[in-house]
Structures are given as C-alpha cells and as structure tokens.
Design a protein around this motif. Structure first.
Motif, PDB file in Angstrom:
ATOM      1  N   GLN A  69       3.367   5.031  -6.308  1.00  0.00           N
ATOM      2  CA  GLN A  69       3.998   5.522  -5.089  1.00  0.00           C
ATOM      3  C   GLN A  69       3.121   5.174  -3.897  1.00  0.00           C
ATOM      4  OE1 GLN A  69       4.809   9.721  -5.471  1.00  0.00           O
ATOM      5  NE2 GLN A  69       5.939   9.491  -7.372  1.00  0.00           N
ATOM      6  N   GLU A  70       3.741   4.658  -2.862  1.00  0.00           N
ATOM      7  CA  GLU A  70       3.022   4.296  -1.646  1.00  0.00           C
ATOM      8  C   GLU A  70       3.746   4.913  -0.456  1.00  0.00           C
ATOM      9  OE1 GLU A  70       0.902   0.281  -0.243  1.00  0.00           O
ATOM     10  OE2 GLU A  70       3.102   0.143  -0.103  1.00  0.00           O
ATOM     11  N   TYR A  71       3.032   5.740   0.295  1.00  0.00           N
ATOM     12  CA  TYR A  71       3.613   6.447   1.435  1.00  0.00           C
ATOM     13  C   TYR A  71       2.870   6.068   2.717  1.00  0.00           C
ATOM     14  CZ  TYR A  71       5.662   9.551  -2.123  1.00  0.00           C
ATOM     15  OH  TYR A  71       6.346  10.061  -3.202  1.00  0.00           O
ATOM     16  N   TYR A  72       3.621   5.702   3.752  1.00  0.00           N
ATOM     17  CA  TYR A  72       3.067   5.515   5.093  1.00  0.00           C
ATOM     18  C   TYR A  72       3.384   6.791   5.876  1.00  0.00           C
ATOM     19  CZ  TYR A  72       2.260   0.521   4.316  1.00  0.00           C
ATOM     20  OH  TYR A  72       1.799  -0.692   3.851  1.00  0.00           O
TER      21      TYR A  72
ATOM     22  N   GLU B 111      -5.815   5.124   2.904  1.00  0.00           N
ATOM     23  CA  GLU B 111      -6.348   4.117   3.812  1.00  0.00           C
ATOM     24  C   GLU B 111      -5.578   4.158   5.125  1.00  0.00           C
ATOM     25  OE1 GLU B 111      -5.753   0.570   1.616  1.00  0.00           O
ATOM     26  OE2 GLU B 111      -7.386   0.949   0.184  1.00  0.00           O
ATOM     27  N   LYS B 112      -6.052   3.371   6.100  1.00  0.00           N
ATOM     28  CA  LYS B 112      -5.364   3.257   7.388  1.00  0.00           C
ATOM     29  C   LYS B 112      -4.791   1.862   7.531  1.00  0.00           C
ATOM     30  CE  LYS B 112      -8.193   6.610   9.914  1.00  0.00           C
ATOM     31  NZ  LYS B 112      -9.057   6.820  11.087  1.00  0.00           N
ATOM     32  N   GLU B 113      -3.569   1.795   8.065  1.00  0.00           N
ATOM     33  CA  GLU B 113      -2.949   0.492   8.269  1.00  0.00           C
ATOM     34  C   GLU B 113      -1.890   0.580   9.357  1.00  0.00           C
ATOM     35  OE1 GLU B 113      -0.242  -2.758   5.812  1.00  0.00           O
ATOM     36  OE2 GLU B 113      -1.645  -1.461   4.713  1.00  0.00           O
ATOM     37  N   LYS B 114      -2.086  -0.176  10.448  1.00  0.00           N
ATOM     38  CA  LYS B 114      -1.100  -0.322  11.519  1.00  0.00           C
ATOM     39  C   LYS B 114      -0.615   1.020  12.056  1.00  0.00           C
ATOM     40  CE  LYS B 114       0.526  -4.771   9.714  1.00  0.00           C
ATOM     41  NZ  LYS B 114       1.670  -5.555   9.204  1.00  0.00           N
TER      42      LYS B 114
ATOM     43  N   ILE C  86      -0.976   6.398   1.744  1.00  0.00           N
ATOM     44  CA  ILE C  86      -1.358   7.149   0.549  1.00  0.00           C
ATOM     45  C   ILE C  86      -0.797   6.437  -0.668  1.00  0.00           C
ATOM     46  CG2 ILE C  86      -1.210   9.361  -0.661  1.00  0.00           C
ATOM     47  CD1 ILE C  86      -0.782  10.695   2.056  1.00  0.00           C
ATOM     48  N   ASN C  87      -1.671   5.992  -1.552  1.00  0.00           N
ATOM     49  CA  ASN C  87      -1.269   5.336  -2.796  1.00  0.00           C
ATOM     50  C   ASN C  87      -1.531   6.271  -3.967  1.00  0.00           C
ATOM     51  OD1 ASN C  87      -0.438   2.348  -2.436  1.00  0.00           O
ATOM     52  ND2 ASN C  87      -2.202   2.578  -1.070  1.00  0.00           N
ATOM     53  N   ILE C  88      -0.528   6.404  -4.831  1.00  0.00           N
ATOM     54  CA  ILE C  88      -0.624   7.286  -5.997  1.00  0.00           C
ATOM     55  C   ILE C  88      -0.261   6.481  -7.239  1.00  0.00           C
ATOM     56  CG2 ILE C  88       0.173   9.431  -7.070  1.00  0.00           C
ATOM     57  CD1 ILE C  88       1.206  10.242  -4.254  1.00  0.00           C
TER      58      ILE C  88
END
Length: 481
Positions: free
Chosen positions: A319-322, A272-275, A280-282
């Motif tokens: 896992q959550e990656y910006y 998704e897109k945010e700010k 990326i959510n895994i």
C-alpha cells in the motif's frame, strides 16, 4: 522543507453538503474489463473520510479488495476497486450490485441506508438500537467469561459482541438489551451495571494499568463498531510498543525496487517526502479487511489521502499513500513519523489471525455468550479475537482461541463447546487469498496454537473441578460494592 504547510481555505460544512447534493456520487460496477474481478468505480465530491466510508461499505459485505487506485486532488474523489467475493468470484448478483450502488450514493443518510432491501449485514452500528458497553482491559484468560457472567446475572441480553486483543491489552464492545429485548435506558440501572463491571475489571488491575468501562444509551448515530475498536485501542496506547522488527523486504537489483516477497512476516512501514506529500509505504501479509484497517488509522489520525495505490501479490499486500495532515502540513518531525508508523503497525496487527477458529451457530438465549466463554476458560484457552451476533432467533459467532501453554487444542474441548451450546460448531483454519504463478490460491495459517489435537486433554480433571466451582459461584449473584 521542515514545517512547510499547504494551507487550504475554510469550507462551510453546509456548502460541502450542497456540492454533494448538486453532484451526487456516481458508482459504476464493471464486470467486462477484467476477466477475474469486478471493477467498482466511484466518482464523488471530495471530503475528509470519504475513502473510509466507501471501503467500509465494501468490507462490511466481506468483499475482497485486491487492488485499488485512488485520486482526490482538486476537490474531486475518484477511486477504482478490484473486488471479488470470498471465493474469488466476480460480483454478479444484481441484488448485491444494486445494494452497493445505493449504499455508496446514500452514505450521508443513515435512514435510507438502513432501508436498502434488508441485506443481511454484520451488526456494525447497532448503537442506534441497543445499549453500548465499551471496555478496555488488561488481556488475561477468563476476563471475557467473567464480564459475560455478570451481564447474565444482571439480566442483560447480549445482542452482539466484538473483542480484540493486542500487546496484552484488550478492547470489547457489547451491545446489550433488557432480557425482554428492550434497550437499557434507565440511568440508575445503567449506573448499577457499570459499577458491577468496574469491580470485575478492577480485580484484574495490575500495577496501575488502565482499565475503562463505559455504558451509553442508544444514540441517533453511532461510530462503526470496528472503527470504534481501533479508537479504543489507540486511546489505550497499545501502539506504543510497536515498531520495526529489523527485518526487510526483498530487494531486486535489476529494477532497484523492493520485491513483494519479505524476509519475515512482520509489517513494514516507511515514510518519505515527495513533491509536497508525505509518502507512506506499507508492506505486510495480506488478509481480509486490511485496507479498511489502514485507512481507518490514517483517517482517525486526521490525515487526508490524496493519492494511493494498493495491490496484493503472492499473499503480500503493498500500500502506498500520498498524504498530508488535515491542516495541509506534511509529517515533518521524527516524533510524528514514529507515531504514524507505530499506529499503522498496530492497526494491521490487531486483526491478524491467531489461533484456532471456531464458528458457532446456536439458538439465541440469555447467557449463551457466558456459557461459551466459560467453557473456553475451563479448558485453559485464551480468546484472541471474537465476534458474536444475533440473527433473528439464532446466534452466530466466530472465536479465535489459543492454548495458553502453546499446545494444540484438544478435540475434547471442541466437543465440550458443542455440548454447552447445543448447536453447530465448525473448526477450521483461516485462509488468505493470494496469487501464486498467476493463479488464485488459498494459503493456510498453520501455527501450532491454532491446530487441533485428537488426543485427550490433560486438563480434563481440572476442568471438571473448575466447572463445579463456576456453577457454585454463579449462585452468589452479582458483586456488591
């Protein structure tokens, strides 16, 4: 906004190195804050790939990372890892603590890192001492046995070997020497060995599928072995058939967030897109070295991680990656998002435990790997994943094997392996460390293909006959063009 990028000024690599020299990494190892794990805190000047370098050091020591918080905005990298050893205990050994601190602080200088008190490590960068043989092949029973037999016939001693399979494709890296322990540097000999192996690999070529064989002499620097395996399989495009299974994670109607529990055992990836970032959510089943594999995939695809949160609960990892691309852009197109999703799923799946695990320890000798893999082939077993290395005069290896027909593996097969190697063979299921009710627990994989059967094998007569054929054909020598 489609196509929007955050442009960053060019920074001379030498200037980046100077900044790191002025502000060297700081490593704090804290055993007081948490009662059930050690906190490893790293502060450093930021650069592309630094997260992978730190994670690589910790996973090479077989440490379990249960949580991590990452921030690298503003040119500075700050990370906190929650780690334990393989038994769920804190890191209290002063020798190991000193090694971790020195290894992270000297990661740019490989010579210094190699002289750190001689801690026994898995051979991840042996290319600096040995000839490297890289192969990508169609995954078929017996091919590793055939390649190992040719190497033995050509007088090549295998110092270590790592093999992965995924989606009917296989990648293998051998580190080989002359039989007297010297690296192979003669170009004519290298060319001859490569030609012989290409004949073996080419014999398994079906419908024009890609097969590669590449030998390289010892190099000053070398890519981490497991990272290189990921790169080989990406180049082989094993990720193209990966995708969502159509299952889903559980949904909590109270807080409107996904539960850690999943309705299937597959890997779920969403983007998704945010700010100004691509998020990326895994979510997937937890296992050793999972963080290394996902960070490796993102780094090699040239994505920079600005923020991340990693955790594990009830055997499920989240896992959550910006991230942004290295050029500052987000993941704007559906094609790009689909490829990233596929590559991450493949990175998770390649090391997923399959089959019965056999740990082998024996006296090192020329042809040992060939003999072990020949026994597997004789009994109709497929090697799903393997790692073998030398440690002084000893050879140690881990093999994940399955029966091609889906039957349990007979004890007779295990006994045959023991007889061939004249060493120690341990049989066990891999286990995943998880949390159940706030307590640590070991969760065992009980797939049928990974169990052992005490009944006699139905392949005994055929195996005996095949063994005789193998012994006779072994006297024919290497293949000739």
């Amino acid at each position: 906004m489609e196509g929007f990028c955050y442009y960053t000024p060019y920074v001379d690599p030498n200037f980046e190195f100077l900044i790191e020299q002025i502000n060297p990494p700081r490593v704090c190892i804290d055993n007081d804050t948490c009662k059930d794990c050690t906190l490893i805190k790293v502060d450093s000047a930021n650069k592309h790939g630094i997260l992978l370098e730190v994670v690589q050091i910790l996973t090479d020591l077989d440490l379990v990372i249960s949580k991590s918080y990452i921030c690298s905005d503003g040119g500075w990298f700050m990370d906190v890892f929650h780690v334990t050893d393989q038994f769920g205990q804190k890191i209290t050994d002063d020798f190991l603590i000193d090694y971790i601190q020195q290894a992270i602080c000297t990661r740019r200088n490989s010579d210094k890192k190699q002289n750190l008190k001689g801690i026994e490590m898995r051979p991840q960068q042996l290319g600096m001492k040995h000839t490297a043989l890289e192969m990508t092949v169609t995954d078929q029973p017996g091919i590793l046995s055939e390649v190992s037999a040719v190497l033995t016939e050509l007088g090549c001693h295998v110092s270590s070997a790592v093999a992965w399979t995924h989606k009917h494709r296989g990648a293998v890296i051998f580190y080989v020497d002359e039989d007297v322990g010297r690296p192979i540097t003669d170009q004519n000999r290298l060319s001859h060995i490569q030609e012989q192996l290409q004949i073996v690999v080419g014999a398994h070529n079906k419908n024009g599928e890609k097969q590669t064989v590449r030998l390289t002499a010892p190099a000053v620097t070398q890519t981490h072995t497991e990272r290189r395996l990921h790169q080989l399989m990406v180049a082989d495009e094993d990720y193209k058939t990966c995708g969502s299974c159509g299952g889903s994670v559980g949904w909590n109607p109270i807080n409107k967030k996904a539960n850690l529990g999943m309705t299937c055992g597959c890997t779920h990836v969403s983007i998704e897109k945010e700010k100004g970032y691509s998020v990326i959510n895994i979510r997937c089943r937890d296992r050793p070295k999972l963080l290394f594999d996902t960070v490796c995939a993102l780094t090699d695809m040239q994505y920079t991680v600005f923020h991340a949160a990693i955790s594990c609960n009830c055997s499920i990892a989240t896992q959550e990656y910006y991230v942004r691309r290295k050029d500052g852009c987000m993941l704007d197109t559906e094609i790009e998002r689909q490829k990233v999703t596929q590559c991450i799923i493949a990175a998770v799946e390649r090391r997923a435990t399959q089959g019965l695990r056999l740990d082998i320890k024996a006296q090192d000798r020329l042809g040992l790997l060939s003999d072990v893999t020949r026994v597997f082939r004789e009994y109709g077993l497929s090697i799903m994943r393997a790692e073998m290395r030398t440690r002084g005069e000893q050879a140690v290896g881990t093999f994940y094997v399955t029966d091609a027909s889906g039957r349990k593996i007979s004890r007779e097969t295990v006994d045959a392996v023991k007889e061939v190697i004249d060493g120690n063979v341990e049989v066990h299921h891999d286990k995943l460390l998880g949390k159940v009710g706030g307590q640590s627990s070991w969760l065992t994989d009980k797939s049928t293909a990974g169990e052992m059967d005490d009944r006699p094998s139905l392949l005994s007569l055929g195996s005996s006959l095949w063994s005789r054929i193998e012994q006779i054909s072994g006297n024919f020598g290497a293949f000739r063009p």
